[in-house]
Design an enzyme around this catalytic site. Structure first.
Site, PDB file in Angstrom:
ATOM      1  N   SER A 120       0.704  -1.193  -0.083  1.00  0.00           N
ATOM      2  CA  SER A 120      -0.024   0.001   0.072  1.00  0.00           C
ATOM      3  C   SER A 120       0.980   1.131  -0.084  1.00  0.00           C
ATOM      4  CB  SER A 120      -0.876   0.049   1.185  1.00  0.00           C
ATOM      5  OG  SER A 120      -1.629   1.242   1.594  1.00  0.00           O
ATOM      6  N   TYR A 167      -2.998  -1.740   9.663  1.00  0.00           N
ATOM      7  CA  TYR A 167      -2.996  -2.067   8.313  1.00  0.00           C
ATOM      8  C   TYR A 167      -1.456  -2.150   7.703  1.00  0.00           C
ATOM      9  CZ  TYR A 167      -4.250  -2.247   3.328  1.00  0.00           C
ATOM     10  OH  TYR A 167      -4.316  -2.477   1.958  1.00  0.00           O
TER      11      TYR A 167
END
Length: 252
Positions: free
Chosen positions: A144, A157
């Site tokens: 990400s 996350y």
């Protein structure tokens, strides 16, 4: 020459679906996994078959580590029955969920669930698949952009994705003697169903994210799929241990 075979986790929708289609267009056959949505996974299989490639969809929950051995037995069976081989060429670790949780509200249950999906499951699936990957094959891990820039609520996350980025380099280092490459694709803001379709359902957020991106829009799922497919071709044979952020130039 025989088609290459890729195992793609989370291939029923969103980024995974577009990765699967892009791989098929590069003459790669697919074993794709889904967690709950068999109907959507079967649609992707049909699309791949329409392109002219083989595809199989299998149920798999990356957070359930106790299921991994039986899942790999199923992979072995599918490879033998459909391709008459016991080897894969590529593993794409894509399956995941989104969660926006401020630090003060993260519970141990939240942490463990996200860790099992985004790091522990990825680590041990990779470990178990590596003996099944052909020499000169490859792995792609989906990370990400939020390991480079911070989005409030993404502390767990993004930390886990950061761990995956380190792990990716170790795979490249320890399996390079077999010609196996290991790389990271890190999407920026993408308009999909991910994290409750947060971007698609919030025009104000979508507009803000587009304004922070050099190319002036948020990403689409096919923006990512083609890059993953490229990394699984000979054109990318000298790319190894690298992170490729695919964000249109976000937060530059």
């Amino acid at each position: 020459m025989a088609n290459k075979i890729a195992l793609l986790t989370g291939g029923s929708r969103g980024l995974g679906k577009e990765m699967a289609i892009a791989l098929a267009l590069k003459n790669t056959d697919l074993i794709l996994t889904y967690n709950t949505n068999k109907t959507e996974a079967d649609k992707v299989v049909s699309e791949i078959q329409a392109i002219g490639q083989k595809a199989i969809a299998l149920q798999f929950d990356v957070s359930d580590l106790k299921s991994f051995d039986s899942f790999l037995i199923e992979i072995d069976r599918v490879l033998k029955e459909n391709w008459n081989t016991d080897k894969l060429d590529f593993l794409i670790n894509n399956a995941g969920i989104g969660a926006t949780i401020p630090i003060e509200k993260v519970t141990e249950e939240d942490f463990d669930h996200l860790m099992n999906i985004h790091f522990k499951g990825v680590y041990f699936l990779t470990q178990k698949c590596l003996p099944r990957i052909n020499d000169n094959g490859g792995l792609v891990f989906i990370s990400s952009g939020t390991t480079r820039f911070c989005v409030p609520g993404y502390s767990v996350y993004s930390s886990l994705k950061g761990a995956v980025e380190i792990f990716t380099k170790y795979v490249a280092k320890e399996y390079g003697h077999r010609g196996i490459r290991s790389n990271i694709v890190a999407p920026g803001a993408i308009e999909t169903d991910f994290n409750g379709a947060a971007i698609r359902n919030n025009p104000q957020m979508k507009g803000f994210l587009a304004s922070q991106t050099a190319l002036g829009r948020v990403g689409r799922a096919d923006d990512i799929g083609t890059v993953v497919a490229f990394l699984c071709t000979d054109e990318a044979k000298w790319i190894n241990g690298q992170k490729i952020e695919v964000s249109g130039g976000m937060n530059l």
